[in-house]
Design an enzyme around this catalytic site. Sequence first.
Site, PDB file in Angstrom:
ATOM      1  N   LYS C  84       0.833  -1.209   0.000  1.00 28.13           N
ATOM      2  CA  LYS C  84       0.000   0.000   0.000  1.00 28.13           C
ATOM      3  C   LYS C  84       0.863   1.252   0.000  1.00 28.13           C
ATOM      4  O   LYS C  84       0.579   2.212  -0.709  1.00 28.13           O
ATOM      5  CB  LYS C  84      -0.926   0.031   1.221  1.00 28.13           C
ATOM      6  N   CYS C 168     -12.259   2.003  16.583  1.00 29.57           N
ATOM      7  CA  CYS C 168     -10.971   1.365  16.359  1.00 29.57           C
ATOM      8  C   CYS C 168     -10.102   1.366  17.616  1.00 29.57           C
ATOM      9  O   CYS C 168      -9.595   0.319  18.012  1.00 29.57           O
ATOM     10  CB  CYS C 168     -10.375   2.010  15.120  1.00 29.57           C
ATOM     11  N   MET C 169      -9.944   2.505  18.281  1.00 29.93           N
ATOM     12  CA  MET C 169      -8.992   2.548  19.383  1.00 29.93           C
ATOM     13  C   MET C 169      -9.601   2.886  20.734  1.00 29.93           C
ATOM     14  O   MET C 169      -8.893   2.899  21.733  1.00 29.93           O
ATOM     15  CB  MET C 169      -7.883   3.573  19.085  1.00 29.93           C
ATOM     16  N   GLN C 375      -5.090   3.441  12.596  1.00 32.89           N
ATOM     17  CA  GLN C 375      -5.105   4.512  11.610  1.00 32.89           C
ATOM     18  C   GLN C 375      -3.867   5.396  11.737  1.00 32.89           C
ATOM     19  O   GLN C 375      -3.242   5.446  12.790  1.00 32.89           O
ATOM     20  CB  GLN C 375      -6.387   5.348  11.767  1.00 32.89           C
TER      21      GLN C 375
END
Lengths: 91, 217, 784
Positions: C84, C168-169, C375
């Site tokens: 990526k 997410c976190m 992220q």
Amino acid sequence: MPITSLLIRTKAERTAAIADEAALLQGVEIAEIRNDIIVAVTDTATRDEDKGLWDTLEQITGVLTVDAIYHNFEDVLDTEAPEMISQETEQ
Amino acid sequence: MNPLRLVTAAITTAALSVWFIGCGSEAALVTVSDSTDYIVEESSTIKESSTAEGLSAETSLSRDGFVFDHLPTRESRRAFYTAPPVIPHEVGDGDRECLTCHLQEKKFAGRLAMATPHPELKNCQQCHVRGASPEFMGSKQLSVETDWIGLKEPTEGHRAHAFAPPMVPHREFLRESCLTCHSASHPNENMRLDHPERVNCQQCHVQDKAKTEIIVP
Amino acid sequence: MMTDLSRRTFIKRVAQMAALAALGPMLSEVYAAEPLADDLDWQKAPCRFCGTGCGVVVGLKGGRVVAVQGDINSPVNRGLLCAKGYHAGGALYGRDRLTSPQIRKNGKLVDVSWDEAIDTIAKHINEKPDTFSIYGSGQWTIGEGYTAMKFIKGGLRNNHIDPNARLCMASAVVGFIKTFGVDEPSGCYKDLDECDTVITWGNNWAEMHPMLFSRVFNRRSAGEKITYIDLATRRTRSTDAADHYMEFVPQTDLAIANCICHQLLERGTYDKEFVNSRVVFKTNDGKPMSLEEYKGFLKDYNVKAVSELSGISEGNLRLLGDTFSDPKKKVLSLWCMGMNQHTRGTWINNLVYNVHLLAGKIGKPGSTPLSLTGQPSACGTCREVGTLAHALPGGRVVKNADHRKHVEDVWNCEPGAINPKPGFHTVRMFEGLASGEITGMWVQVTNPAQTMPNLHKNLAHAEDRFLVVSDVYPTVTTRLATVVLPSALWVEKNGVFGNTERRTQQWFKMVNPPGQARDDVWQMIAVAHRLYELGYENMKDRNGNFLLSVYDDAGKEIEAWKWEVFNDPAVNVDKALFNEYRQLTLLKHKDIAPYDVYVKSHGLTWPVVQRSDGTWKETDRRFVEGEDPYVPAGEGISFYMSKVDKKSAIAWARPYEAPPEVPDAEFPFWLCTGRVVEHWHSGTMTGRIKELHQAMPKAYVDMNPQDAKRMRLRDGDWVQITSRRGKIKLQVSLLGRSIPAVGSIFVPFFDETKLINEVTLDEYCPMSKEPDYKKCAVKVEKLS
């Protein structure tokens, strides 16, 4: 029972003649011609035959390179999903 | 840097290669013997020779008409020059044993699996993703509408003068092992090494900093 | 089932198309026009994608990105990238890039001018400011998050701002705060270089943080002995490198962690000195607890009981106990979404800390728990700038009057401006959007119509609300939008990110965004200024001036709401915002250096403090004397933000609790969702990068071959996956990217034509409010 697609680069003045000669070979299909590159697909019974075709194509007068792009090979068709191997390493 | 021996072996695995040993001697990129425009001082040696060594200064400088036929294939596999090439052969998601074929150069009846210049990096598919996934081929989803233009491959390293060794037009990072790509059995003349007996590459071939230096302000 | 002949024909067609694809454009025509290696400009940036935060160098020619390489000088990745990262430049050039603002009129999005778009948004907010929210992102730059905070918390004052990092976190954040009194890891990436044992807790780092995986296993290639224990619910690429694969029943990670603690205490192999001096125990509801009481609590988590519950063999559980008991072993625990996206995510984070605290394996080189961030700037922006419904910059919270005052002073708000009542967290905010309690939402840098769990419920009626979406490509979210704003992407704007290991990394704008795309920071300042012009009182500071004013180094105001000023190359709004934000980072010792220091560096890990000679020193490990400047001399390892005594961490007695939805007769499979290496999140960028899309063009379902055999399913067969919430059709993949446990399936979420989140569950951890994308119950039916 391999199937291979090939890019055959040729000298421009010989492209058409090479395509004709290649098409005569058993197991070779000409898919497309773009300028001086011929896209061919081979479909044969054995790997040896397949490789034999690649060699033969290389030897045709005016062929610069033959590159295989996609090669499908299989010896035995799977009919069963495989057994699962053990799920963790035991002490 | 390891000079690699050429290994020829019978096929034992169904591994795959996409390089062919190149054309016969007659089908060189521009055959000197075919060219009638070429003016030669000492005709006999030039006409008989089919390697670069026999050519005079003018020929080696004159790249007009040379078609670098390995470049289209190289570029079709890389988003830009120095990007990690995509895997050009079928590889299933469960296949992880790249080094079986790519640790050392392997020839299978005329086909060549190139050796990796960085075998110490074991997580191959971190960088090398498969090109055109076979089982999804033929679907409309494969086309990608993009205007991306990537850095082009250099055609060759710059030479200071006609007989100078070409400079290296790429960084050595991840490519410390010259012979893995510039193998003496590489199918294309322009990549192929014609003096494998000389092992100290960097003695003559220096970095072309104009092309390779990354200087961040 | 295809006949052999038709199958061969299919394969031949496939082969032919591959060859045609390899031809590409006629390159001889293209050579002349395209960039050569000479005369490239190279500039540094952090990668656009994951929380590893690799350093890249971007090759520029003719106003375009033409190459990306790893930054050899980056201490994170030392020149390597993943697929990526190498292809990140392509994200800018998809043909359908958004280039014009759009407003939905009569059901259709039509191009409008920026003035009209800004005016429309401002007028709407002016009418209903109390119910207008911002849904932001862990891919926001620090400047963007900071601007959004001023906009909502100083301006609209409803505190309805929350980021996708909630999904997410959040569990990691609350886990940190509960155990250590403050967010973000003690450890750093140097611990990857020093450990001799790695344990991943439900984490496929070979695909999700590939650079970190390589950083450890390249040591193994070089001859070092590294033991890797993969504690997981499915076999992945990471498992290939594992010495021990330990498959556990979902959610029993809670019990497994307690079992290791149990063994440490039973055997007496815990680090007595460290526990006596640096660890206090608390019951699950917060009452003090003695070590003996804690040991009693762990009685139920003996090896036999936990083996039955979790499915891990007694031998392997003892191996885990041995690993932590051995004082010579340097054990690194790593985790990400497997532990965070969990209905008891906060608890499991606390419990893994308990293991390391009892073993004394924390704060030591290579021996520490390291929470991985997903992220690129969930740390730098969401957590540090506090872009959460309850938070303020620098680790502050809206409930605390002192904290509000600090921020009001820096922002020059009227005293009392900031609302002490937390706003809606993400799931609640979308529930509010569906019910109409939230009338307007501005979505930036994220794609909730694809990534929220339980989509039918959470995105219900979104198209009926005033939905503003700032993005770079059309997405499933822009399809619902009232206003679409084209945004600048990555190196088309100035920015700063902060990664997993507290490394703040800066970059400059390198190329222009296409068409009329503009920075998100500008968009927010422009709307705020239009509100100010319309007379909306809250957009005034305590002197009656524009609240979101920006000042340059000389103290002169920058008219940042005017695009021609904002976009002037001599103006750097990002720098102004960063330097203002800086002062708020000192309270909890998350000190960051001035902007210009980051310009010259390859990122610095905070706290960054200035030495007497004027140079700036970063901190490798927090809480460790000699590395962290805030640890008093002689204290060794000290958790100085501890709410108990300024030095001790809290070991919470968290129990095992079953998940809210488990497989049953009607829905007999576990469904887990996640990513693959080729695609980032919802695939809006990576799906438009040729090499990445072609490598992984569509979603699939991984099944265990035993289940497939029982159901007579073959690789490539279509199945329907149904939960109580929704259904989806996918093709089966066997022995492919991962092998789930028997009775489990895995589906990646990158494919916008296959919205697996219609099926997932939005139950969340009651403490962190983070939903569990990793476990719900589904049935799988073969489609003929």
